[in-house]
Design a protein around this motif. Sequence first.
Motif, PDB file in Angstrom:
ATOM      1  N   THR A  32       0.831  -1.216   0.000  1.00 60.76           N
ATOM      2  CA  THR A  32       0.000   0.000   0.000  1.00 60.76           C
ATOM      3  C   THR A  32       0.865   1.266   0.000  1.00 60.76           C
ATOM      4  N   PHE A  33       1.875   1.300   0.884  1.00 61.53           N
ATOM      5  CA  PHE A  33       2.761   2.471   0.931  1.00 61.53           C
ATOM      6  C   PHE A  33       3.532   2.609  -0.384  1.00 61.53           C
ATOM      7  N   TYR A  34       3.941   1.492  -0.954  1.00 55.95           N
ATOM      8  CA  TYR A  34       4.681   1.507  -2.220  1.00 55.95           C
ATOM      9  C   TYR A  34       3.837   2.135  -3.327  1.00 55.95           C
ATOM     10  N   GLN A  35       2.567   1.708  -3.400  1.00 52.49           N
ATOM     11  CA  GLN A  35       1.703   2.206  -4.477  1.00 52.49           C
ATOM     12  C   GLN A  35       1.186   3.614  -4.189  1.00 52.49           C
ATOM     13  N   VAL A  42       9.945  -0.107  -1.153  1.00 52.43           N
ATOM     14  CA  VAL A  42       9.507  -0.134   0.248  1.00 52.43           C
ATOM     15  C   VAL A  42       9.797  -1.541   0.775  1.00 52.43           C
ATOM     16  N   GLY A  43      10.465  -1.611   1.893  1.00 50.73           N
ATOM     17  CA  GLY A  43      10.781  -2.917   2.470  1.00 50.73           C
ATOM     18  C   GLY A  43      10.633  -2.925   3.971  1.00 50.73           C
ATOM     19  N   ALA A  56       9.148  -6.965   0.609  1.00 51.52           N
ATOM     20  CA  ALA A  56       9.665  -5.829  -0.181  1.00 51.52           C
ATOM     21  C   ALA A  56       8.871  -5.649  -1.460  1.00 51.52           C
ATOM     22  N   ALA A  57       8.845  -4.394  -1.914  1.00 46.65           N
ATOM     23  CA  ALA A  57       8.236  -4.060  -3.211  1.00 46.65           C
ATOM     24  C   ALA A  57       9.128  -3.035  -3.896  1.00 46.65           C
ATOM     25  N   PHE A  94      12.216   3.186   2.863  1.00 43.38           N
ATOM     26  CA  PHE A  94      11.471   3.756   1.742  1.00 43.38           C
ATOM     27  C   PHE A  94      12.468   4.499   0.842  1.00 43.38           C
ATOM     28  N   ILE A  95      12.385   4.311  -0.466  1.00 46.92           N
ATOM     29  CA  ILE A  95      13.254   5.019  -1.412  1.00 46.92           C
ATOM     30  C   ILE A  95      12.386   5.726  -2.455  1.00 46.92           C
TER      31      ILE A  95
END
Length: 390
Positions: A32-35, A42-43, A56-57, A94-95
């Motif tokens: 969710t945070f990644y999208q 995000v890992g 991870a994503a 987060f990157i």
Amino acid sequence: MKEKYLAISYECLSSIGNSFELESMMSEVVITFYQATRALFVGYYADVNSDTPMIAAGKGADIKIEIENSSCFTFEHEDSHVVILPLKNGYMKFIYDKHSDIKYICKLICNFQRKINFALSACSGVKELEELNDKLEEKIESAVRKIRKHEEMLLVQSKSAIMGEMLEMIAHQWRQPITSIGMISNNMLFNIMLSENQELDKESFKNELDDINKQIKYLSHTIDDFRSFFKESKFKEEIVLDVILNKSLSLIKKQLEYNSIEIKVNNTCQGMKLYTYKNELTQVLLNLLHNSKDAFDMHDIENKKISIDSFLNEEGIVIELKDNAGGIDETILKKIFEPYFSTKKEKNGTGIGLYMSKTIVETHLEGKISARNEEGGAVFSIIIPLNNQK
């Protein structure tokens, strides 16, 4: 723009705490945070010293970091922004690319630290509870096994405790037939001595030998009765109630007669069949009969009487054993079924007879047993429910 950030914040918030399973919950949070925040990566790392994410994503997990405290922080790495969120268990990385609104994103992420920590604690608590549950189940199973083993040991001990009394019963059962055999054999020897010079009366000899054979069969039958009593009933069997009552009385009747105890049976359930453990019920009845016999030994009663009544009521089949041996002291009436409680210490009472009777009735026969005083004597009542019949 403000509405956009609120939507992102709500979407991220909704992903936290949706599961009590750690990997499942953090998978939803990471994705969710990644999208929602358009991250490059995000890992979630389960340990602060780990460089390998559990979940991870995206790409970029190889950026090395050092966490010195529990505060959320951000830094630049080459052409990327990195946000680190220390957590109760591990951390999140987060990157984002250099064009991201990193100030807002960092603030948003940091604001969720407490919420994510709470969700992690819930997952940890549920896991600990499940582990505790598993251990508790194992402990309960182990305790039940120990209790069953202990009850089996007490059952054997209970039978062993009355073996001496059983030998006394056998002695009473055998005294008369052995005496009869002795008298018949002496008569036969006497007749042989008188008939040295004349022919023996074969018919008389045959009748006397028949009498000896009858007495021997009785002795053999008695031994079979006692041997079958000491065998454990591994399975329930269908048996007529009259048979169980008669079998129990046949084992102890001579001993009761020797002690001048009158026994009376009033069986209103004649012909009724029970689906039960025959030997275990017999053991209970013998224990109760022995208790009454011992109670008479402790009191000076002239007309010693025991009655066994069986009848039906709304709870099932009732077997009541009554005596006129003075009853049970009211101060100990509630304790008599406790293990190792005995009023016969001076007679080497083990205190397991009534306890095992209660265990057998409640566990094996699925019934109830109780005691009360009535008309100068004790009454033991056994109730076997009809719903456990075949």
